[in-house]
Structures are given as structure tokens and as C-alpha cells.
Design a protein around this motif. Structure first.
Motif, PDB file in Angstrom:
ATOM      1  N   ASN A 162      66.265  62.012  31.613  1.00  0.00           N
ATOM      2  CA  ASN A 162      67.017  62.746  30.604  1.00  0.00           C
ATOM      3  C   ASN A 162      68.422  62.189  30.434  1.00  0.00           C
ATOM      4  N   SER A 163      69.213  62.223  31.494  1.00  0.00           N
ATOM      5  CA  SER A 163      70.579  61.708  31.422  1.00  0.00           C
ATOM      6  C   SER A 163      70.858  60.685  32.515  1.00  0.00           C
ATOM      7  N   SER A 164      69.836  60.309  33.260  1.00  0.00           N
ATOM      8  CA  SER A 164      70.009  59.334  34.335  1.00  0.00           C
ATOM      9  C   SER A 164      69.050  58.175  34.134  1.00  0.00           C
ATOM     10  N   MET A 165      69.268  57.119  34.898  1.00  0.00           N
ATOM     11  CA  MET A 165      68.437  55.922  34.779  1.00  0.00           C
ATOM     12  C   MET A 165      68.417  55.199  36.112  1.00  0.00           C
ATOM     13  N   GLU A 166      67.322  54.518  36.377  1.00  0.00           N
ATOM     14  CA  GLU A 166      67.186  53.705  37.585  1.00  0.00           C
ATOM     15  C   GLU A 166      67.428  52.247  37.224  1.00  0.00           C
ATOM     16  N   VAL A 167      68.287  51.605  37.999  1.00  0.00           N
ATOM     17  CA  VAL A 167      68.640  50.208  37.772  1.00  0.00           C
ATOM     18  C   VAL A 167      68.203  49.409  38.991  1.00  0.00           C
ATOM     19  N   GLY A 168      67.404  48.382  38.766  1.00  0.00           N
ATOM     20  CA  GLY A 168      66.993  47.484  39.836  1.00  0.00           C
ATOM     21  C   GLY A 168      67.899  46.274  39.906  1.00  0.00           C
ATOM     22  N   VAL A 169      68.230  45.860  41.123  1.00  0.00           N
ATOM     23  CA  VAL A 169      69.142  44.735  41.339  1.00  0.00           C
ATOM     24  C   VAL A 169      68.503  43.764  42.325  1.00  0.00           C
ATOM     25  N   ARG A 170      68.590  42.491  42.017  1.00  0.00           N
ATOM     26  CA  ARG A 170      68.109  41.429  42.908  1.00  0.00           C
ATOM     27  C   ARG A 170      69.262  40.474  43.182  1.00  0.00           C
ATOM     28  N   VAL A 171      69.481  40.182  44.455  1.00  0.00           N
ATOM     29  CA  VAL A 171      70.584  39.313  44.874  1.00  0.00           C
ATOM     30  C   VAL A 171      70.000  38.049  45.492  1.00  0.00           C
ATOM     31  N   GLU A 172      70.461  36.905  45.016  1.00  0.00           N
ATOM     32  CA  GLU A 172      70.052  35.613  45.561  1.00  0.00           C
ATOM     33  C   GLU A 172      71.288  34.818  45.961  1.00  0.00           C
ATOM     34  N   ALA A 173      71.130  34.010  47.000  1.00  0.00           N
ATOM     35  CA  ALA A 173      72.208  33.140  47.470  1.00  0.00           C
ATOM     36  C   ALA A 173      71.792  31.685  47.253  1.00  0.00           C
ATOM     37  N   GLU A 174      72.662  30.927  46.593  1.00  0.00           N
ATOM     38  CA  GLU A 174      72.353  29.526  46.273  1.00  0.00           C
ATOM     39  C   GLU A 174      73.309  28.598  47.005  1.00  0.00           C
ATOM     40  N   ASP A 175      72.743  27.605  47.667  1.00  0.00           N
ATOM     41  CA  ASP A 175      73.532  26.564  48.319  1.00  0.00           C
ATOM     42  C   ASP A 175      73.903  25.520  47.274  1.00  0.00           C
ATOM     43  N   MET A 176      75.187  25.370  46.987  1.00  0.00           N
ATOM     44  CA  MET A 176      75.611  24.458  45.925  1.00  0.00           C
ATOM     45  C   MET A 176      75.338  23.001  46.271  1.00  0.00           C
ATOM     46  N   ARG A 177      75.203  22.667  47.546  1.00  0.00           N
ATOM     47  CA  ARG A 177      74.956  21.270  47.919  1.00  0.00           C
ATOM     48  C   ARG A 177      73.514  20.859  47.666  1.00  0.00           C
ATOM     49  N   THR A 178      72.587  21.783  47.849  1.00  0.00           N
ATOM     50  CA  THR A 178      71.170  21.457  47.678  1.00  0.00           C
ATOM     51  C   THR A 178      70.549  22.121  46.457  1.00  0.00           C
ATOM     52  N   GLY A 179      71.173  23.200  45.944  1.00  0.00           N
ATOM     53  CA  GLY A 179      70.604  23.931  44.824  1.00  0.00           C
ATOM     54  C   GLY A 179      69.482  24.872  45.211  1.00  0.00           C
ATOM     55  N   VAL A 180      69.242  25.038  46.512  1.00  0.00           N
ATOM     56  CA  VAL A 180      68.165  25.917  46.975  1.00  0.00           C
ATOM     57  C   VAL A 180      68.646  27.361  46.931  1.00  0.00           C
ATOM     58  N   ARG A 181      67.815  28.232  46.392  1.00  0.00           N
ATOM     59  CA  ARG A 181      68.118  29.661  46.318  1.00  0.00           C
ATOM     60  C   ARG A 181      67.230  30.427  47.295  1.00  0.00           C
ATOM     61  N   ALA A 182      67.813  31.480  47.851  1.00  0.00           N
ATOM     62  CA  ALA A 182      67.078  32.352  48.761  1.00  0.00           C
ATOM     63  C   ALA A 182      67.302  33.795  48.354  1.00  0.00           C
ATOM     64  N   HIS A 183      66.237  34.606  48.453  1.00  0.00           N
ATOM     65  CA  HIS A 183      66.325  36.031  48.135  1.00  0.00           C
ATOM     66  C   HIS A 183      67.105  36.715  49.248  1.00  0.00           C
ATOM     67  N   SER A 184      68.280  37.213  48.929  1.00  0.00           N
ATOM     68  CA  SER A 184      69.125  37.835  49.945  1.00  0.00           C
ATOM     69  C   SER A 184      68.774  39.305  50.146  1.00  0.00           C
ATOM     70  N   CYS A 185      68.738  40.085  49.073  1.00  0.00           N
ATOM     71  CA  CYS A 185      68.420  41.509  49.190  1.00  0.00           C
ATOM     72  C   CYS A 185      68.100  42.057  47.809  1.00  0.00           C
ATOM     73  N   SER A 186      67.603  43.280  47.783  1.00  0.00           N
ATOM     74  CA  SER A 186      67.329  44.006  46.544  1.00  0.00           C
ATOM     75  C   SER A 186      67.781  45.442  46.721  1.00  0.00           C
ATOM     76  N   ALA A 187      68.004  46.111  45.606  1.00  0.00           N
ATOM     77  CA  ALA A 187      68.465  47.498  45.657  1.00  0.00           C
ATOM     78  C   ALA A 187      68.050  48.218  44.385  1.00  0.00           C
ATOM     79  N   TYR A 188      67.916  49.535  44.522  1.00  0.00           N
ATOM     80  CA  TYR A 188      67.655  50.389  43.370  1.00  0.00           C
ATOM     81  C   TYR A 188      68.736  51.469  43.341  1.00  0.00           C
ATOM     82  N   LEU A 189      69.406  51.585  42.209  1.00  0.00           N
ATOM     83  CA  LEU A 189      70.509  52.529  42.055  1.00  0.00           C
ATOM     84  C   LEU A 189      70.189  53.499  40.935  1.00  0.00           C
TER      85      LEU A 189
END
Length: 222
Positions: A162-189
Motif C-alpha cells: 500500500n505505502s511501502s515497498m521492498e528493495v533488493g540490493v546486491r553488493v559486489e567487490a571488484e579488483d581493479m587490477r584483475t577485473g574479477v568481481r565477487a559477490h560480497s553480500c545481499s540485503a532486502y530493505l
């Protein structure tokens, strides 16, 4: 000189005279409109101070510049469903020295701050009014965000009420030297849309505040 050439020259002269007459008529009409527009302008007195060069240039630009109104940003009316992709917000942050602990790992509170900020912008893009954080689900840090890495925070509205909403968030960390990304964490707010002019607290708004978000793609642990 042949008669054909003389006839062609005569026709060219007639066309030239016609063009000159057309130019004179256009010039006369423009002068008449300019005099009519300047009829209400009062001439400066003999003791009037002369304008500076900058003022004259500004006046000339103001007089001749066309009036261009800024285009309004495209927006989906509140009465129509909003695609989830339209609420997607992506942030990029570099882990700085003041944001890490003694072993070079980014503080969890700093990551939570980025999560809340990105999710809040996603919620506001749907509600189009201030939104407040109501709750945050448990956050499990899977991979660390180390000093010098680029943290990519992606948020999107996954579900509306009605007046609220669920927002999903995904956090990734990227190593700038190699360009490799890793899934750091996720959250729902969960965010609540506040009424216009609300000064504090989770002042709940009407159901029309949070339009329906429809899509099959959601941001989260996937």
C-alpha cells in the motif's frame, strides 16, 4: 547573338527583379513589426547614464535569444504500473583508507551505509517523494571488500504494497587490477513513502504513493 540566348537573358532579368521585389517586401514587413514592438519603449533622457558594454551585450542576447523551455523528464503516471527496471540504481564506490580496519577490510557499517543509500534512491524513484527506511533483513557478508577495491551496489524495487515497498540490493567487490568481481553480500530493505511535508517519523502515505512495480527480474541473492 541568337534569339534564344536573348530570350533566356530576358527571363533571367525578370526573375531577378521579382526576387528583389520579394526581398524589399520582406524587409518592409520586418521593419514595421520592429517599430510596433518598440513603440512602448521610452527613449532615454538627455541626462541618462550610458550603459556599459556588458549590459549592452546582455541586453542584445536577451533580445535576440529564443525562449527555450526545459523539457520535462519522462515519467510514468502513478496510475500505471512501473517496470522494475525503471527503479534500478547502481552505485560505484572505491574503498578508501579511512573506511577499512587494521587488516584492510572495509567496515561492515560502511557497506550498510552504501546499501541504505542506494536502496533509498531506488525507492524514491518509484514513490517520487521522500521515503524512510522501515526495516533491514539480516545481512551476511560472504566476501570482504578490501582497500582499493571498487564496490558495486545495485538496488531495485522487488515488490510494492500500500505505502511501502521492498528493495533488493546486491553488493559486489571488484579488483581493479584483475577485473574479477565477487559477490560480497545481499540485503532486502523495506521503505515507507512519507507524506508531503512530513517532518519526521514514518508518516505513512496513501496507497497511491507507491505505484505497482511489475517485472520478472529482481535484485537480491540471485
Amino acid at each position: 547573338m541568337s534569339s534564344a540566348v536573348l530570350l533566356e537573358i530576358k527571363l533571367l532579368k525578370e526573375r531577378l527583379h521579382a526576387l528583389e521585389a520579394l526581398v524589399e517586401r520582406e524587409r518592409g514587413s520586418s521593419d514595421a513589426s520592429a517599430s510596433a514592438s518598440g513603440a512602448g519603449v521610452t527613449a532615454p533622457g538627455p541626462h541618462a547614464q550610458p550603459h556599459s558594454h556588458g549590459e549592452l551585450h546582455a541586453a542584445a542576447v536577451h533580445t535576440h535569444a529564443p525562449l527555450v523551455r526545459p523539457a520535462a523528464p519522462p515519467a510514468v503516471p502513478h496510475s500505471l504500473p512501473v517496470p522494475m527496471g525503471a527503479t534500478r540504481v547502481v552505485m560505484h564506490e572505491i574503498v578508501m583508507p579511512h573506511e577499512v580496519d587494521a587488516v584492510g577490510v572495509c567496515f561492515g557499517g560502511q557497506v550498510l551505509k552504501w546499501i541504505d543509500l542506494c536502496a533509498g534512491m531506488s525507492a524514491k524513484s518509484l514513490a517520487r517523494r521522500p521515503c524512510v527506511t522501515a526495516s533491514v533483513d539480516s545481512v551476511h557478508f560472504l566476501k570482504p571488500c578490501r582497500l582499493g577495491m571498487v564496490v558495486i551496489v545495485a538496488a531495485m524495487v522487488n515488490r510494492t504494497f500500500n505505502s511501502s515497498m521492498e528493495v533488493g540490493v546486491r553488493v559486489e567487490a571488484e579488483d581493479m587490477r584483475t577485473g574479477v568481481r565477487a559477490h560480497s553480500c545481499s540485503a532486502y530493505l523495506t521503505f515507507v513513502a512519507a507524506r508531503e511535508g512530513a517532518r519526521g517519523g514514518a508518516d505513512r502515505a496513501s496507497a497511491a504513493t507507491a505505484p505497482l512495480a511489475v517485472s520478472t527480474d529482481a535484485v537480491g541473492t540471485g
